[in-house]
Design a protein around this motif. Structure first.
Motif, PDB file in Angstrom:
ATOM      1  N   PRO A 164      -2.137  10.231  11.024  1.00  0.00           N
ATOM      2  CA  PRO A 164      -3.323   9.842  10.256  1.00  0.00           C
ATOM      3  C   PRO A 164      -4.540   9.665  11.150  1.00  0.00           C
ATOM      4  O   PRO A 164      -4.487   9.902  12.365  1.00  0.00           O
ATOM      5  N   HIS A 224       0.798  -1.228   0.000  1.00  0.00           N
ATOM      6  CA  HIS A 224       0.000   0.000   0.000  1.00  0.00           C
ATOM      7  C   HIS A 224       0.833   1.282   0.000  1.00  0.00           C
ATOM      8  O   HIS A 224       0.265   2.364   0.162  1.00  0.00           O
ATOM      9  N   SER A 277      -5.420  10.059   5.441  1.00  0.00           N
ATOM     10  CA  SER A 277      -4.510   8.928   5.642  1.00  0.00           C
ATOM     11  C   SER A 277      -5.088   8.052   6.745  1.00  0.00           C
ATOM     12  O   SER A 277      -5.468   8.552   7.809  1.00  0.00           O
ATOM     13  N   VAL A 278      -5.183   6.742   6.485  1.00  0.00           N
ATOM     14  CA  VAL A 278      -5.801   5.827   7.443  1.00  0.00           C
ATOM     15  C   VAL A 278      -4.908   4.596   7.639  1.00  0.00           C
ATOM     16  O   VAL A 278      -4.468   3.969   6.664  1.00  0.00           O
ATOM     17  N   ILE A 279      -4.650   4.275   8.904  1.00  0.00           N
ATOM     18  CA  ILE A 279      -3.965   3.014   9.242  1.00  0.00           C
ATOM     19  C   ILE A 279      -4.724   2.377  10.401  1.00  0.00           C
ATOM     20  O   ILE A 279      -5.524   3.039  11.074  1.00  0.00           O
ATOM     21  N   TYR A 283      -1.993  -1.142   6.754  1.00  0.00           N
ATOM     22  CA  TYR A 283      -2.081   0.106   5.993  1.00  0.00           C
ATOM     23  C   TYR A 283      -3.239   0.067   5.002  1.00  0.00           C
ATOM     24  O   TYR A 283      -3.757  -0.998   4.666  1.00  0.00           O
ATOM     25  N   THR A 284      -3.613   1.252   4.535  1.00  0.00           N
ATOM     26  CA  THR A 284      -4.612   1.363   3.476  1.00  0.00           C
ATOM     27  C   THR A 284      -3.961   2.018   2.266  1.00  0.00           C
ATOM     28  O   THR A 284      -2.932   2.706   2.393  1.00  0.00           O
ATOM     29  N   TRP A 311      -1.757   5.703   1.940  1.00  0.00           N
ATOM     30  CA  TRP A 311      -1.723   6.255   3.298  1.00  0.00           C
ATOM     31  C   TRP A 311      -0.648   7.313   3.490  1.00  0.00           C
ATOM     32  O   TRP A 311      -0.801   8.240   4.307  1.00  0.00           O
TER      33      TRP A 311
END
Length: 352
Positions: free
Chosen positions: A119, A30, A224-226, A97-98, A101
């Motif tokens: 994030p 990712h 941002s995403v985790i 993770y996405t 990110w």
């Protein structure tokens, strides 16, 4: 000629070793932004270290092996020795993770001239969409030596769907966490490295406060995403490090250091009990799966109460035993297929 990466990712052990390979595979699946990667292995079992070296050969990251269990802040300081570029992003080894990110964190730092960017932190399986923190706040009040201290993880434990949309936008905050934290490298010239007096907790609070005191800004970037994949499960070989990492001894030393550093009332150290309860809850969740169903709820509660009484004694004995066997700090570096190079027996400088 290609420009060197702007970012170095420094990945360190949070509380276990057994999720590291899954986390690394998620990272590479990712992460599209070119970055140098430094993985600091904190004396994991030899078979896991061998697998990390093989992953290092495949993906081309630098793996650093420390010869004993050390705190996350000590590991981050070691990783900083190998950092290059404009930014460092600190990551724990149990993060999922996405896609995309990293780009929003860099974009926020560039446009806002941020010192630190975090994030939207989730925890648990990604599909559950449970908020761990959407930015955070902290406040000191009162007279030095008896100050009160409070911190807030915004929207902790809420489903993402229940967070108001107008609160999920790029904004300044007081704190972000080291599950994932982008930091401008020039900040370390101003505030120094990680404070190694903080062994178990408060690391993100301390570093965020030092950045704020130096005039820097801390930002929350929700695009941002985790997610933090908290245990259980544990592998049996995770348990000695986990027990030391969250030990009563390390926690008491940490909280005393933090309280003294910021003039907080001495009673703050009583939080040791809260940390112990968290440690015991995670451990008992692992143990429960091995208890026979025939025990029933009442007997299971009795086993839990007995465990809670005995566990602190075992924890203390484990810490004392490890202290007797503790070698001088050394580490070695592996990158691709080159032979490992022996590094000096010293840590990066601690913050005052």
């Amino acid at each position: 000629m290609d420009s060197p990466p702007r970012v170095t990712a420094i990945i360190t052990s949070r509380e276990r070793f057994s999720y590291a390979e899954e986390s690394l595979e998620s990272f590479y699946a990712h992460t599209d932004v070119p970055c140098r990667v430094v993985y600091v292995d904190v004396n994991s079992p030899s078979d896991r270290w061998e697998r990390l070296q093989r992953l290092s050969d495949i993906h081309g990251f630098t793996s650093v092996r420390v010869n004993k269990y050390v705190s996350p802040n000590c590991a981050r300081n070691i990783g900083l020795r190998y950092a290059e570029g404009e930014y460092v992003v600190f990551l724990d080894n149990d993060v999922e993770y996405t896609p995309g990110w990293l780009e929003p964190l860099i974009d926020c730092a560039d446009k806002e001239q941020a010192a630190m960017v975090g994030p939207l932190y989730l925890h648990g399986p990604l599909e559950e969409q449970t908020v761990h923190m959407a930015g955070g706040d902290m406040e000191f009040s009162g007279t030095w030596g008896t100050r009160e201290f409070t911190q807030t993880q915004r929207h902790f434990m809420k489903p993402v769907s229940e967070v108001p949309a107008d609160e999920l936008h790029r904004q300044r905050c007081d704190i972000i966490e080291f599950h994932c934290a982008l930091v401008r490298r020039s900040v370390f010239d101003q505030v120094g490295g990680m404070d190694e007096g903080l062994l178990t907790t408060r690391e993100h609070l301390d570093f965020s406060q030092r950045v704020l005191d130096a005039g820097g800004t801390v930002w929350f970037e929700p695009s941002s995403v985790i997610t933090y994949r908290m245990p259980p499960p544990f592998a049996l070989t995770d348990l000695p490090y986990f027990m030391l990492r969250w030990s009563d001894a390390w926690t008491a030393e940490t909280l005393k250091h933090f309280a003294t550093k910021y003039g907080i009332k001495p009673g703050y150290v009583e939080r040791v009990t809260k940390n112990r309860k968290g440690r015991q809850w995670l451990l008992f969740e692992q143990i429960k799966q091995y208890l026979p169903d025939a025990l029933g709820p009442t007997a299971t509660k009795a086993v839990k109460r007995a465990f809670q009484k005995v566990e602190p004694i075992g924890n203390r004995l484990l810490v004392e035993f490890m202290a007797l066997r503790e070698p001088p700090l050394e580490w070695q570096v592996h990158h691709n297929s080159r032979p490992a190079a022996r590094e000096p027996a010293a840590t990066a400088g601690t913050a005052s």
